[in-house]
Design an enzyme around this catalytic site. Structure first.
Site, PDB file in Angstrom:
ATOM      1  N   CYS A 266       0.494   5.153   6.680  1.00  0.00           N
ATOM      2  CA  CYS A 266      -0.110   5.031   7.914  1.00  0.00           C
ATOM      3  C   CYS A 266       0.922   4.429   8.831  1.00  0.00           C
ATOM      4  O   CYS A 266       1.426   3.305   8.586  1.00  0.00           O
ATOM      5  CB  CYS A 266      -1.264   4.163   7.736  1.00  0.00           C
ATOM      6  SG  CYS A 266      -2.537   4.771   6.509  1.00  0.00           S
TER       7      CYS A 266
ATOM      8  N   CYS B  30     -19.080   1.077   8.435  1.00  0.00           N
ATOM      9  CA  CYS B  30     -18.207   0.676   9.602  1.00  0.00           C
ATOM     10  C   CYS B  30     -17.231   1.388   9.674  1.00  0.00           C
ATOM     11  O   CYS B  30     -16.383   1.675   8.783  1.00  0.00           O
ATOM     12  CB  CYS B  30     -17.835  -0.963   9.278  1.00  0.00           C
ATOM     13  SG  CYS B  30     -16.723  -1.646  10.433  1.00  0.00           S
TER      14      CYS B  30
ATOM     15  N   CYS C  86     -18.589  -7.389   4.326  1.00  0.00           N
ATOM     16  CA  CYS C  86     -18.056  -6.255   4.776  1.00  0.00           C
ATOM     17  C   CYS C  86     -16.676  -6.088   3.747  1.00  0.00           C
ATOM     18  O   CYS C  86     -16.028  -6.948   3.708  1.00  0.00           O
ATOM     19  CB  CYS C  86     -17.757  -5.871   5.996  1.00  0.00           C
ATOM     20  SG  CYS C  86     -16.980  -4.362   6.756  1.00  0.00           S
TER      21      CYS C  86
ATOM     22  N   CYS D 122     -15.661 -10.299   6.667  1.00  0.00           N
ATOM     23  CA  CYS D 122     -15.050  -8.909   6.251  1.00  0.00           C
ATOM     24  C   CYS D 122     -13.898  -9.124   5.536  1.00  0.00           C
ATOM     25  O   CYS D 122     -13.037 -10.006   5.878  1.00  0.00           O
ATOM     26  CB  CYS D 122     -14.530  -8.131   7.688  1.00  0.00           C
ATOM     27  SG  CYS D 122     -15.985  -7.925   8.704  1.00  0.00           S
TER      28      CYS D 122
ATOM     29  N   CYS E 228       0.863  -1.300   0.012  1.00  0.00           N
ATOM     30  CA  CYS E 228      -0.017  -0.089   0.040  1.00  0.00           C
ATOM     31  C   CYS E 228       0.891   1.181   0.026  1.00  0.00           C
ATOM     32  O   CYS E 228       1.694   1.291   0.692  1.00  0.00           O
ATOM     33  CB  CYS E 228      -1.016   0.059   1.192  1.00  0.00           C
ATOM     34  SG  CYS E 228      -2.082   1.523   1.310  1.00  0.00           S
TER      35      CYS E 228
ATOM     36  N   CYS F 253       0.769   0.889  10.177  1.00  0.00           N
ATOM     37  CA  CYS F 253       0.179  -0.366   9.267  1.00  0.00           C
ATOM     38  C   CYS F 253       1.618  -1.108   8.838  1.00  0.00           C
ATOM     39  O   CYS F 253       2.547  -0.277   8.167  1.00  0.00           O
ATOM     40  CB  CYS F 253      -0.444   0.276   8.066  1.00  0.00           C
ATOM     41  SG  CYS F 253      -1.103  -1.095   6.961  1.00  0.00           S
TER      42      CYS F 253
ATOM     43  N   ARG G  44     -17.264  -3.091  18.176  1.00  0.00           N
ATOM     44  CA  ARG G  44     -16.361  -4.540  18.054  1.00  0.00           C
ATOM     45  C   ARG G  44     -15.049  -4.057  18.449  1.00  0.00           C
ATOM     46  O   ARG G  44     -14.341  -3.341  18.469  1.00  0.00           O
ATOM     47  CB  ARG G  44     -16.127  -4.657  16.512  1.00  0.00           C
ATOM     48  CG  ARG G  44     -15.570  -5.860  16.400  1.00  0.00           C
ATOM     49  CD  ARG G  44     -15.239  -6.244  14.830  1.00  0.00           C
ATOM     50  NE  ARG G  44     -16.390  -6.304  14.148  1.00  0.00           N
ATOM     51  CZ  ARG G  44     -16.512  -5.617  12.981  1.00  0.00           C
ATOM     52  NH1 ARG G  44     -15.674  -4.924  12.417  1.00  0.00           N
ATOM     53  NH2 ARG G  44     -17.714  -5.740  12.281  1.00  0.00           N
TER      54      ARG G  44
END
Length: 336
Positions: free
Chosen positions: A58, A189, A129, A98, A54, A61, A267
């Site tokens: 971030c 979400c 999801c 998900c 990616c 991550c 969650r």
């Protein structure tokens, strides 16, 4: 009776955080029981359908190209391979499947396969999801037409702290994608990560942003940072134990999310594998009613089905079978 307000002030949310712990839990548990089955927890499974590579930076991550975490980039999984994993998740008792792809945003050439995956998983009777990064309006429309139940796009932290975690996009980009998803008719979400070195004021800002959206997210994942070696935050916080969020403060965050967003599923997500049974029990008491099952979350470890089964038996919890309140009747009178 608490109703689904969207006009919370930061001062009101800060006052909730400041309540005596037992009083906060009592209020959160009372709200939870008004809207949700008290002893049922939704089981979800998370699968990385495209890992690593990616371009975002971030700081938490391990899948960022800017991280030296050892995560290798892969291509989008084959549709049938994803459906096989979904079938396994359903057999294990999951209600929602998900799927995450490590993209800044999906390319239009990726969408046909994504659409096929959504349709295939829904055909099994599972909720679907996806989290694919930022979306354009036409991509959100395609996912809605395919029948996607939820789109996950976390705001991560407060607007003020966000720029200390990510520099390759701004906070408004997050909100724009949530708006595209909502306008397409897909359930939202959206949650974030605590324990990134932020202050309580930032946690107030994080909850405030979600609780004052025009419509609350139907699902609110609360993650505790898992410091991964090779990531910016992992390297920065690895040798500073005091930077880790206190368990009581984490439970407070869950409780405040429950009170301010009463119909949402809250969650327990990343970081649960390192929590004690007592901490998890307090989170359930505070209104958390959804978890990820299995032993892996994208690239991070998770508690595992066996441990979860044992914990549920010890606490007298069962898997949620019915539909979530925020979806079943968004304008309904709370359950007695």
């Amino acid at each position: 009776m608490t109703h689904s307000r969207t006009d919370w002030t930061r001062a009101e949310i800060a006052a909730l955080f400041d309540l005596p712990f037992t009083e906060l839990l009592f209020q959160a548990a009372s709200v939870h029981r008004a809207y949700h089955p008290a002893t049922e927890v939704q089981l979800c499974t998370l699968l990385s359908i495209k890992t690593g590579g990616c371009p975002e930076d971030c700081g938490y991550c391990s899948q960022s190209v800017h991280a030296d975490s050892g995560v290798e980039a892969t291509k989008l999984m084959d549709v049938q391979a994803v459906l096989q994993r979904a079938a396994q998740a359903k057999d294990a008792g999951s209600q929602r499947f998900c799927m995450g792809a490590a993209w800044r945003n999906p390319k239009d050439r990726d969408m046909p396969a994504i659409v096929e995956i959504v349709k295939g998983v829904r055909a099994m009777g599972l909720e679907t999801c996806m989290t694919l990064g930022m979306l354009e309006p036409h991509q959100a429309d395609m996912l809605a037409e395919a029948g996607l139940d939820y789109y996950n796009h976390n705001i991560d932290s407060s607007p003020e702290y966000y720029e200390r975690v990510i520099s390759t996009r701004d906070f408004q980009c997050r909100l724009d994608t949530l708006d595209h998803v909502r306008k397409a008719g897909i359930n939202v979400c959206s949650g974030g990560i605590v324990g990134m070195g932020e202050t309580r004021e930032d946690r107030v800002g994080f909850v405030h942003t979600l609780a004052t959206l025009p419509q609350h997210p139907e699902s609110v994942p609360v993650n505790a940072l898992v410091p991964v070696k090779g990531t910016v935050l992992g390297n920065m916080l690895a040798d500073t134990p005091l930077a880790k969020i206190d368990d009581i403060e984490f439970v407070r965050t869950v409780a405040v999310a429950r009170i301010t967003m009463p119909r949402s599923m809250v969650r327990l997500s990343a970081g649960r594998e390192s929590m004690s049974e007592a901490t998890q029990a307090l989170c359930f008491l505070a209104g958390a009613n959804s978890i990820f099952t299995g032993d892996k979350l994208l690239t991070a470890p998770n508690a595992g089905d066996d441990k979860d089964g044992a914990l549920f038996a010890k606490l007298g919890l069962t898997a949620l079978k019915g539909e979530e309140p925020a979806r079943a009747c968004k304008s309904a009178v709370p359950a007695e």
